[in-house]
Design a protein around this motif. Structure first.
Motif, mmCIF file in Angstrom:
data_model
loop_
_atom_site.group_PDB
_atom_site.id
_atom_site.type_symbol
_atom_site.label_atom_id
_atom_site.label_comp_id
_atom_site.label_asym_id
_atom_site.label_seq_id
_atom_site.Cartn_x
_atom_site.Cartn_y
_atom_site.Cartn_z
ATOM 1 N N SER A 74 -6.752 -27.840 19.675
ATOM 2 C CA SER A 74 -7.702 -28.691 18.955
ATOM 3 C C SER A 74 -8.604 -27.866 18.056
ATOM 4 O O SER A 74 -8.978 -28.310 16.959
ATOM 5 C CB SER A 74 -8.534 -29.502 19.950
ATOM 6 O OG SER A 74 -9.259 -28.635 20.829
ATOM 7 N N ASN A 79 -8.613 -28.601 14.045
ATOM 8 C CA ASN A 79 -9.879 -29.083 13.475
ATOM 9 C C ASN A 79 -10.448 -28.106 12.456
ATOM 10 O O ASN A 79 -11.088 -28.518 11.487
ATOM 11 C CB ASN A 79 -10.895 -29.335 14.600
ATOM 12 C CG ASN A 79 -10.663 -30.655 15.302
ATOM 13 O OD1 ASN A 79 -10.869 -31.718 14.739
ATOM 14 N ND2 ASN A 79 -10.224 -30.590 16.548
ATOM 15 N N GLN A 80 -10.205 -26.814 12.658
ATOM 16 C CA GLN A 80 -10.660 -25.837 11.664
ATOM 17 C C GLN A 80 -9.835 -25.948 10.383
ATOM 18 O O GLN A 80 -10.367 -25.866 9.274
ATOM 19 C CB GLN A 80 -10.573 -24.427 12.238
ATOM 20 C CG GLN A 80 -11.649 -24.105 13.265
ATOM 21 C CD GLN A 80 -11.546 -22.693 13.794
ATOM 22 O OE1 GLN A 80 -10.511 -22.036 13.653
ATOM 23 N NE2 GLN A 80 -12.621 -22.215 14.422
ATOM 24 N N THR A 102 -8.294 -28.592 9.209
ATOM 25 C CA THR A 102 -8.608 -29.837 8.500
ATOM 26 C C THR A 102 -10.040 -29.876 7.982
ATOM 27 O O THR A 102 -10.406 -30.787 7.240
ATOM 28 C CB THR A 102 -8.369 -31.037 9.418
ATOM 29 O OG1 THR A 102 -9.174 -30.902 10.609
ATOM 30 C CG2 THR A 102 -6.906 -31.135 9.811
ATOM 31 N N GLY A 103 -10.855 -28.887 8.383
ATOM 32 C CA GLY A 103 -12.236 -28.837 7.918
ATOM 33 C C GLY A 103 -13.216 -29.597 8.777
ATOM 34 O O GLY A 103 -14.403 -29.684 8.437
ATOM 35 N N SER A 104 -12.733 -30.160 9.898
ATOM 36 C CA SER A 104 -13.635 -30.910 10.781
ATOM 37 C C SER A 104 -14.612 -29.974 11.490
ATOM 38 O O SER A 104 -15.751 -30.356 11.780
ATOM 39 C CB SER A 104 -12.814 -31.700 11.811
ATOM 40 O OG SER A 104 -11.951 -32.617 11.178
ATOM 41 N N TRP A 105 -14.148 -28.766 11.798
ATOM 42 C CA TRP A 105 -14.999 -27.764 12.421
ATOM 43 C C TRP A 105 -15.103 -26.547 11.510
ATOM 44 O O TRP A 105 -14.159 -26.204 10.789
ATOM 45 C CB TRP A 105 -14.420 -27.314 13.770
ATOM 46 C CG TRP A 105 -14.367 -28.401 14.806
ATOM 47 C CD1 TRP A 105 -14.805 -29.685 14.708
ATOM 48 C CD2 TRP A 105 -13.803 -28.290 16.120
ATOM 49 N NE1 TRP A 105 -14.573 -30.389 15.849
ATOM 50 C CE2 TRP A 105 -13.965 -29.552 16.743
ATOM 51 C CE3 TRP A 105 -13.208 -27.267 16.835
ATOM 52 C CZ2 TRP A 105 -13.531 -29.805 18.044
ATOM 53 C CZ3 TRP A 105 -12.766 -27.515 18.128
ATOM 54 C CH2 TRP A 105 -12.936 -28.768 18.727
ATOM 55 N N LYS A 106 -16.244 -25.899 11.550
ATOM 56 C CA LYS A 106 -16.440 -24.682 10.772
ATOM 57 C C LYS A 106 -15.858 -23.474 11.513
ATOM 58 O O LYS A 106 -15.848 -23.429 12.741
ATOM 59 C CB LYS A 106 -17.928 -24.445 10.509
ATOM 60 C CG LYS A 106 -18.558 -25.465 9.564
ATOM 61 C CD LYS A 106 -20.014 -25.105 9.280
ATOM 62 C CE LYS A 106 -20.632 -26.091 8.293
ATOM 63 N NZ LYS A 106 -22.041 -25.762 8.001
ATOM 64 N N GLN A 115 -7.364 -19.015 7.687
ATOM 65 C CA GLN A 115 -7.662 -20.282 7.041
ATOM 66 C C GLN A 115 -7.405 -20.202 5.540
ATOM 67 O O GLN A 115 -6.827 -21.113 4.932
ATOM 68 C CB GLN A 115 -9.121 -20.674 7.302
ATOM 69 C CG GLN A 115 -9.608 -21.904 6.558
ATOM 70 C CD GLN A 115 -8.932 -23.170 7.020
ATOM 71 O OE1 GLN A 115 -8.343 -23.197 8.098
ATOM 72 N NE2 GLN A 115 -8.992 -24.221 6.206
ATOM 73 N N HIS A 158 0.100 -32.965 6.406
ATOM 74 C CA HIS A 158 -0.885 -33.498 7.341
ATOM 75 C C HIS A 158 -0.895 -32.645 8.607
ATOM 76 O O HIS A 158 0.152 -32.190 9.069
ATOM 77 C CB HIS A 158 -0.557 -34.949 7.711
ATOM 78 C CG HIS A 158 -0.483 -35.882 6.536
ATOM 79 N ND1 HIS A 158 -1.605 -36.374 5.913
ATOM 80 C CD2 HIS A 158 0.589 -36.382 5.877
ATOM 81 C CE1 HIS A 158 -1.232 -37.158 4.916
ATOM 82 N NE2 HIS A 158 0.096 -37.180 4.868
ATOM 83 N N HIS A 207 -3.425 -33.165 15.783
ATOM 84 C CA HIS A 207 -3.534 -32.547 17.111
ATOM 85 C C HIS A 207 -2.587 -33.231 18.081
ATOM 86 O O HIS A 207 -2.532 -34.457 18.175
ATOM 87 C CB HIS A 207 -4.966 -32.647 17.635
ATOM 88 C CG HIS A 207 -5.119 -32.099 19.022
ATOM 89 N ND1 HIS A 207 -5.429 -32.896 20.109
ATOM 90 C CD2 HIS A 207 -4.981 -30.833 19.499
ATOM 91 C CE1 HIS A 207 -5.487 -32.140 21.194
ATOM 92 N NE2 HIS A 207 -5.224 -30.891 20.856
#
Length: 247
Positions: free
Chosen positions: A57, A61-62, A64-68, A78, A92, A95
């Motif tokens: 996860s 998430n990193q 997709t930019g959801s988490w830094k 990245q 796409h 997770h």
């Protein structure tokens, strides 16, 4: 450290890959390595639309930019992924819970158990489904002499640069890549070149059946599994593309 990925085509064809890292890396770095290799493999196959499933996860998430990204060691990964994303028309990242990722976990365990010698870069894995016993190999209504050998297209391409009429652009690219693994010698005979530089003579299915039978009927033959039988045939200097599955 090991990582793995599985490529699945729209037709359901599975191409599993499991890799060992010979350098120190965190678990998150290994997940990024797997993602990058999967992207490069898709690019090499000229895939334009891709769905990437990952069971980490944090990494998904990193990406997709959801988490830094707080780790400096992960930031270059990245950046490289963003660079490779540009090769796709549509991509796409999703997770996938680890309990739903059993195939990849099995590959990871396999990579941990297998000791790959330093002089070998890769060891192929073939998983097939058979609907009939292996001894049922006759082709009804077709004479064996009329069956084209598996290496005919490769040999013709190396001789003339011509492609079979039924190949699309992707098939032509795969044939060009495949032909680099073979050399022609001794008056038109095709050979498979191993990573050690050894030349293995390419043989048709009729000859291959005879070789398998003779080697397996030899001393200690009945006690050999498919892998050992394949290695012994290769030591005798023979090769065909489906030899391990046939053995």
């Amino acid at each position: 450290m090991r990582y793995r990925f599985l490529t699945i085509s729209p037709k359901g064809e599975h191409v599993p890959v499991s890799i060992k890292l010979d350098f120190l890396a965190t678990n998150n770095a290994a997940e990024y390595e797997a993602c990058l290799l999967g992207l490069r493999s898709a690019i090499s196959l000229n895939i334009k639309k891709l769905v990437v499933h990952g069971d980490s996860s944090l990494v998904i998430n990193q990406i997709t930019g959801s988490w830094k990204i707080k780790s400096n060691s992960l930031a270059p990964y990245q950046a490289k992924i963003e660079e490779l994303d540009m090769y796709f028309e549509e991509i796409h990242y999703i997770h996938l819970p680890r309990e739903e990722n059993q195939f990849a976990d099995a590959l990871s365990k396999l990579a941990a158990l297998v000791n790959i010698p330093d002089h070998i870069d890769s060891m192929p894995l073939c998983v097939e489904r058979r609907s009939a016993p292996s001894y049922i190999n006759e082709i009804n209504g077709t004479e064996e002499d009329e069956i084209e050998s598996w290496y005919t297209s490769i040999l013709k391409f190396k001789d003339t640069g011509e492609y079979p009429d039924n190949l699309d652009a992707r098939g032509k690219r795969e044939l060009r890549m495949l032909s680099t693994l073979f050399v022609e010698a001794n008056g038109g005979q095709l050979y498979k070149k191993t990573v050690q530089g050894v030349l293995l003579r390419c043989i048709d299915q009729k000859t291959a059946d005879k070789v398998m039978e003779e080697v397996h009927d030899g001393e200690c033959g009945p006690h050999m599994n498919a892998h050992l039988l394949t290695r012994k045939i290769m030591r005798l200097g023979y090769y065909w593309t489906t030899m391990e599955a046939d053995c």
